[in-house]
Design a protein around this motif. Structure first.
Motif, mmCIF file in Angstrom:
data_model
loop_
_atom_site.group_PDB
_atom_site.id
_atom_site.type_symbol
_atom_site.label_atom_id
_atom_site.label_comp_id
_atom_site.label_asym_id
_atom_site.label_seq_id
_atom_site.Cartn_x
_atom_site.Cartn_y
_atom_site.Cartn_z
ATOM 1 N N MET A 1 1.458 51.313 38.562
ATOM 2 C CA MET A 1 1.759 50.708 39.659
ATOM 3 C C MET A 1 2.123 49.334 39.719
ATOM 4 O O MET A 1 1.871 48.635 38.759
ATOM 5 C CB MET A 1 0.658 50.913 40.446
ATOM 6 C CG MET A 1 0.092 52.321 40.884
ATOM 7 S SD MET A 1 -1.063 52.508 42.139
ATOM 8 C CE MET A 1 -0.165 52.833 43.423
ATOM 9 N N ALA A 2 3.417 49.097 40.737
ATOM 10 C CA ALA A 2 3.744 47.841 40.339
ATOM 11 C C ALA A 2 4.300 47.183 41.681
ATOM 12 O O ALA A 2 4.503 47.832 42.762
ATOM 13 C CB ALA A 2 5.003 47.997 39.437
ATOM 14 N N TRP A 3 4.517 45.974 41.746
ATOM 15 C CA TRP A 3 4.978 45.100 42.849
ATOM 16 C C TRP A 3 6.273 44.540 42.620
ATOM 17 O O TRP A 3 6.142 43.786 41.483
ATOM 18 C CB TRP A 3 3.966 44.370 43.760
ATOM 19 C CG TRP A 3 2.910 45.040 44.202
ATOM 20 C CD1 TRP A 3 1.653 45.090 43.714
ATOM 21 C CD2 TRP A 3 2.665 45.372 45.564
ATOM 22 N NE1 TRP A 3 1.016 45.693 44.744
ATOM 23 C CE2 TRP A 3 1.646 45.676 45.882
ATOM 24 C CE3 TRP A 3 3.787 45.246 46.608
ATOM 25 C CZ2 TRP A 3 1.295 46.413 47.092
ATOM 26 C CZ3 TRP A 3 3.638 45.773 47.799
ATOM 27 C CH2 TRP A 3 2.433 46.364 48.125
ATOM 28 N N TYR A 4 7.291 44.655 43.305
ATOM 29 C CA TYR A 4 8.529 43.950 42.988
ATOM 30 C C TYR A 4 8.904 43.135 44.140
ATOM 31 O O TYR A 4 8.515 43.439 45.430
ATOM 32 C CB TYR A 4 9.746 45.104 42.777
ATOM 33 C CG TYR A 4 9.587 45.670 41.412
ATOM 34 C CD1 TYR A 4 8.934 46.796 41.195
ATOM 35 C CD2 TYR A 4 10.701 45.180 40.390
ATOM 36 C CE1 TYR A 4 8.618 47.493 39.966
ATOM 37 C CE2 TYR A 4 10.619 46.050 39.181
ATOM 38 C CZ TYR A 4 9.795 46.853 39.146
ATOM 39 O OH TYR A 4 9.694 47.585 37.696
ATOM 40 N N ARG A 5 9.613 42.210 43.905
ATOM 41 C CA ARG A 5 10.224 41.303 44.959
ATOM 42 C C ARG A 5 11.724 41.152 45.060
ATOM 43 O O ARG A 5 12.232 40.964 43.826
ATOM 44 C CB ARG A 5 9.362 40.056 44.980
ATOM 45 C CG ARG A 5 9.845 39.039 46.168
ATOM 46 C CD ARG A 5 9.367 37.685 45.780
ATOM 47 N NE ARG A 5 9.686 36.785 44.700
ATOM 48 C CZ ARG A 5 8.668 35.854 44.390
ATOM 49 N NH1 ARG A 5 7.447 35.760 44.647
ATOM 50 N NH2 ARG A 5 9.076 35.326 42.967
ATOM 51 N N GLN A 6 12.391 41.189 46.265
ATOM 52 C CA GLN A 6 13.674 41.091 46.387
ATOM 53 C C GLN A 6 13.989 39.866 47.458
ATOM 54 O O GLN A 6 13.620 40.124 48.488
ATOM 55 C CB GLN A 6 14.438 42.159 46.848
ATOM 56 C CG GLN A 6 16.049 42.046 46.861
ATOM 57 C CD GLN A 6 16.710 43.219 46.671
ATOM 58 O OE1 GLN A 6 16.144 44.533 47.130
ATOM 59 N NE2 GLN A 6 18.007 43.408 46.298
ATOM 60 N N ALA A 7 14.321 38.559 46.936
ATOM 61 C CA ALA A 7 14.567 37.497 47.637
ATOM 62 C C ALA A 7 15.992 37.722 48.155
ATOM 63 O O ALA A 7 16.746 38.170 47.683
ATOM 64 C CB ALA A 7 14.121 36.154 46.847
ATOM 65 N N PRO A 8 16.140 36.921 49.248
ATOM 66 C CA PRO A 8 17.493 37.056 49.785
ATOM 67 C C PRO A 8 18.541 36.677 48.934
ATOM 68 O O PRO A 8 18.593 35.623 48.483
ATOM 69 C CB PRO A 8 17.409 35.969 51.081
ATOM 70 C CG PRO A 8 15.943 35.797 51.436
ATOM 71 C CD PRO A 8 15.259 36.207 49.924
ATOM 72 N N GLY A 9 19.663 37.535 48.856
ATOM 73 C CA GLY A 9 20.840 37.278 47.952
ATOM 74 C C GLY A 9 20.409 37.469 46.462
ATOM 75 O O GLY A 9 21.326 37.018 45.618
ATOM 76 N N GLN A 10 19.236 37.984 46.188
ATOM 77 C CA GLN A 10 18.833 38.000 44.822
ATOM 78 C C GLN A 10 18.405 39.365 44.435
ATOM 79 O O GLN A 10 18.294 40.335 45.114
ATOM 80 C CB GLN A 10 17.577 37.056 44.558
ATOM 81 C CG GLN A 10 17.990 35.634 44.618
ATOM 82 C CD GLN A 10 16.972 34.820 44.199
ATOM 83 O OE1 GLN A 10 16.044 35.222 43.177
ATOM 84 N NE2 GLN A 10 16.803 33.441 44.560
ATOM 85 N N GLU A 11 18.438 39.693 43.082
ATOM 86 C CA GLU A 11 18.343 40.977 42.589
ATOM 87 C C GLU A 11 16.727 41.190 42.756
ATOM 88 O O GLU A 11 15.876 40.327 42.769
ATOM 89 C CB GLU A 11 18.616 41.165 41.202
ATOM 90 C CG GLU A 11 20.008 41.240 41.106
ATOM 91 C CD GLU A 11 20.568 41.657 39.717
ATOM 92 O OE1 GLU A 11 21.801 41.591 39.055
ATOM 93 O OE2 GLU A 11 19.754 41.506 38.722
ATOM 94 N N ARG A 12 16.313 42.548 42.839
ATOM 95 C CA ARG A 12 14.826 42.770 42.863
ATOM 96 C C ARG A 12 14.243 42.568 41.488
ATOM 97 O O ARG A 12 14.759 42.796 40.378
ATOM 98 C CB ARG A 12 14.749 44.422 43.113
ATOM 99 C CG ARG A 12 13.304 44.807 43.262
ATOM 100 C CD ARG A 12 13.286 46.193 43.807
ATOM 101 N NE ARG A 12 14.139 46.470 45.151
ATOM 102 C CZ ARG A 12 14.394 47.680 45.573
ATOM 103 N NH1 ARG A 12 13.499 48.690 45.186
ATOM 104 N NH2 ARG A 12 15.166 47.790 46.488
ATOM 105 N N GLU A 13 13.249 41.801 41.567
ATOM 106 C CA GLU A 13 12.319 41.295 40.402
ATOM 107 C C GLU A 13 10.925 41.750 40.196
ATOM 108 O O GLU A 13 10.208 41.881 41.181
ATOM 109 C CB GLU A 13 12.374 39.800 40.143
ATOM 110 C CG GLU A 13 11.796 39.184 41.330
ATOM 111 C CD GLU A 13 11.595 37.687 40.819
ATOM 112 O OE1 GLU A 13 11.583 37.417 39.552
ATOM 113 O OE2 GLU A 13 11.270 37.111 41.895
ATOM 114 N N LEU A 14 10.568 42.226 38.874
ATOM 115 C CA LEU A 14 9.090 42.539 38.759
ATOM 116 C C LEU A 14 8.183 41.274 38.976
ATOM 117 O O LEU A 14 8.322 40.336 38.305
ATOM 118 C CB LEU A 14 8.917 43.172 37.480
ATOM 119 C CG LEU A 14 7.344 43.731 37.067
ATOM 120 C CD1 LEU A 14 7.001 44.773 37.953
ATOM 121 C CD2 LEU A 14 7.220 43.990 35.541
ATOM 122 N N ILE A 15 7.126 41.553 39.832
ATOM 123 C CA ILE A 15 5.955 40.465 40.087
ATOM 124 C C ILE A 15 4.679 40.757 39.472
ATOM 125 O O ILE A 15 4.311 40.092 38.631
ATOM 126 C CB ILE A 15 5.779 40.422 41.495
ATOM 127 C CG1 ILE A 15 7.000 39.758 42.267
ATOM 128 C CG2 ILE A 15 4.790 39.392 41.815
ATOM 129 C CD1 ILE A 15 7.418 38.707 41.912
#
Length: 120
Positions: free
Chosen positions: A34-48
């Motif tokens: 299981m994983a959490w990703y973050r997508q900041a405004p204007g950026q690609e989704r990244e693995l947290i």
């Protein structure tokens, strides 16, 4: 067949804390990682952060020591405890899981995301 639903996002002040939850449901035989990703405004989704079925965890360098990922297999839940939040934590957080479907094969599933905003 499988649904992931995130909750717990919202507005936090710098230095504050939030806990995100991810609930898995459906025709689940077992959950692998299981994983959490973050997508900041204007950026690609990244693995947290991610966690294996054996409890091994991995974190992005930017959150090490401040974020903690856990899972509760009987409840089919994953959590992300976020402490000492910084403004760059702002973004949409997505839960992802690799799930064995009963009578089927393993596949990756995603939730719809929950917004986290860190601002004073």
């Amino acid at each position: 067949q499988v649904q992931l639903v995130e909750s717990g996002g919202g507005l936090a002040q710098p230095g504050g804390s939030l806990t995100l939850s991810c609930a898995a449901s459906g025709n689940i035989f077992s959950i692998n990682f299981m994983a959490w990703y973050r997508q900041a405004p204007g950026q690609e989704r990244e693995l947290i952060a991610d966690i294996t079925r054996y409890g091994a965890t991995k974190y992005a360098d930017s959150v090490k020591g401040r974020f903690t990922i856990t899972r509760d297999d009987p409840k089919k839940m994953a959590y992300l405890q976020m402490n000492n939040l910084k403004p760059d934590a702002t973004g949409v957080y997505f839960c992802s899981a690799n799930v064995w479907v009963a009578g089927g094969a393993a596949d990756d599933y995603w939730g719809q995301g929950t917004q986290v905003t860190v601002s004073s």
